[in-house]
Motif scaffolding. Sequence first.
Motif, PDB file in Angstrom:
ATOM      1  N   GLU A   1       4.965  -4.388 -14.717  1.00 28.20           N
ATOM      2  CA  GLU A   1       5.045  -3.121 -15.187  1.00 28.20           C
ATOM      3  C   GLU A   1       3.907  -2.162 -14.897  1.00 28.20           C
ATOM      4  N   GLU A   2       2.852  -2.856 -14.603  1.00 27.94           N
ATOM      5  CA  GLU A   2       1.491  -2.111 -14.190  1.00 27.94           C
ATOM      6  C   GLU A   2       1.830  -1.729 -12.788  1.00 27.94           C
ATOM      7  N   PHE A   3       2.353  -2.599 -11.881  1.00 22.88           N
ATOM      8  CA  PHE A   3       2.732  -2.177 -10.545  1.00 22.88           C
ATOM      9  C   PHE A   3       3.642  -1.103 -10.400  1.00 22.88           C
ATOM     10  N   TRP A   4       4.722  -1.059 -11.279  1.00 24.38           N
ATOM     11  CA  TRP A   4       5.683  -0.083 -11.220  1.00 24.38           C
ATOM     12  C   TRP A   4       5.112   1.234 -11.701  1.00 24.38           C
ATOM     13  N   ARG A   5       4.362   1.197 -12.615  1.00 23.45           N
ATOM     14  CA  ARG A   5       3.811   2.401 -13.123  1.00 23.45           C
ATOM     15  C   ARG A   5       2.579   3.172 -12.147  1.00 23.45           C
ATOM     16  N   GLU A   6       1.944   2.112 -11.530  1.00 23.70           N
ATOM     17  CA  GLU A   6       0.956   2.847 -10.425  1.00 23.70           C
ATOM     18  C   GLU A   6       1.693   3.404  -9.362  1.00 23.70           C
TER      19      GLU A   6
ATOM     20  N   ALA B   1       4.538   4.693  -9.497  1.00 26.58           N
ATOM     21  CA  ALA B   1       5.289   6.000  -9.991  1.00 26.58           C
ATOM     22  C   ALA B   1       4.217   7.298  -9.864  1.00 26.58           C
ATOM     23  N   HIS B   2       2.995   6.734 -10.141  1.00 25.70           N
ATOM     24  CA  HIS B   2       1.942   7.871 -10.189  1.00 25.70           C
ATOM     25  C   HIS B   2       1.022   7.780  -8.956  1.00 25.70           C
ATOM     26  N   SER B   3       1.243   6.896  -8.055  1.00 24.19           N
ATOM     27  CA  SER B   3       0.365   6.824  -6.770  1.00 24.19           C
ATOM     28  C   SER B   3       0.530   7.905  -5.756  1.00 24.19           C
ATOM     29  N   VAL B   4      -0.396   8.352  -5.420  1.00 23.73           N
ATOM     30  CA  VAL B   4      -0.352   9.307  -4.228  1.00 23.73           C
ATOM     31  C   VAL B   4      -0.080   8.736  -2.679  1.00 23.73           C
ATOM     32  N   ASP B   5      -1.009   7.513  -2.628  1.00 21.92           N
ATOM     33  CA  ASP B   5      -0.665   6.734  -1.496  1.00 21.92           C
ATOM     34  C   ASP B   5      -0.175   5.296  -1.677  1.00 21.92           C
ATOM     35  N   ARG B   6       1.104   5.154  -1.639  1.00 20.94           N
ATOM     36  CA  ARG B   6       1.886   3.919  -1.770  1.00 20.94           C
ATOM     37  C   ARG B   6       1.399   2.873  -1.175  1.00 20.94           C
ATOM     38  N   PHE B   7       1.055   3.136   0.142  1.00 21.24           N
ATOM     39  CA  PHE B   7       0.557   1.847   0.927  1.00 21.24           C
ATOM     40  C   PHE B   7      -0.640   1.586   0.205  1.00 21.24           C
ATOM     41  N   GLU B   8      -1.745   2.111  -0.196  1.00 22.75           N
ATOM     42  CA  GLU B   8      -2.793   1.766  -0.651  1.00 22.75           C
ATOM     43  C   GLU B   8      -2.568   0.696  -2.019  1.00 22.75           C
ATOM     44  N   THR B   9      -1.704   1.392  -2.865  1.00 23.26           N
ATOM     45  CA  THR B   9      -1.344   0.699  -4.009  1.00 23.26           C
ATOM     46  C   THR B   9      -0.800  -0.765  -3.753  1.00 23.26           C
ATOM     47  N   ILE B  10       0.089  -0.780  -2.845  1.00 27.73           N
ATOM     48  CA  ILE B  10       0.962  -2.067  -2.438  1.00 27.73           C
ATOM     49  C   ILE B  10      -0.297  -2.984  -1.756  1.00 27.73           C
ATOM     50  N   SER B  11      -1.127  -2.533  -1.111  1.00 23.79           N
ATOM     51  CA  SER B  11      -2.267  -3.304  -0.377  1.00 23.79           C
ATOM     52  C   SER B  11      -3.362  -3.837  -1.476  1.00 23.79           C
TER      53      SER B  11
END
Length: 303
Positions: free
Chosen positions: A277-282, A284-294
Amino acid sequence: HMLNPSLKRMLLELTLEEWKSAQRARDINAETIRRAEAVSMLSDSQMSAEIGDYEALVIVQQQDFVEGMVMLYEKLQMTTLLMEKYAQDGSYKARRQMLAMCKSAPEKLADVLGHFVDMATDKFQLDEDEQSINSESEIGELLDDIKEALSMARSQGVLPPVRVARILAGDGVGQFSEERNVKKKAAGNSLPLSVALDYIGAAMDESSREIDRLKNDVEEYNHMCNSMEAEINELLSYQVTDESLNPNEINIDEMYSKLIETPQDISHERKSESSSEEFWREMAHSVDRFETISRFFARDILE
């Protein structure tokens, strides 16, 4: 005694009739007196207001009183009829009046020039062998007036050179005058070339300058087109090169699809429900998806 408008009209008619009779009888004294009386009556503003200029014009036309007609044509601004009377007169004074009209009404210049050419060809036709062409002779003064009219045509720019050339060639007055001048052309009458040399030379020089200007404009336009074409080709080649330099660029959408298709691990220590849930929430609000996944990969939450 004060005369009513009807009596004043009758007085003008009788005066002009006596003038006409004296003219026929060649009575110079009576003709001069009646002429002066008629001009005085036509110049009287009160009498003009009572009789009316148009009615007075009819009276003088009936008796062919040219001086009175010219006065009323000027007063009523009948420029075409006035021009015809000046042309019929043909005197130096009449020609100067015609040139003066062109200064305030440039559209009349073609008619004036046509009348001048007709006058000149008529004079050459009457006594071609004995005409002395110099500035002091009558024909010389007329040719000088033609030169002045040509100079005016060049400065005003209201007549194209082709139209002027046709008028000088004897096409005469008006736009549709070919038929009226067939006889004059057949007689072979023409003006001396020297009359039109200044105009022709200036017209040719102006045409040459205009051709050079248009040629330079075309060359400049061609240069601009070539520059634009080169710039477009450069931009297109840069786009192709830019795309070829990034073949291994990370495709976020592809990674996201693979993430959904990956089966979830049973282990709640690595992939717990709260972490998901934390991953999908971030995401959804992330500007840089690559940075979130990394970041989640680094935390060993994703694999």
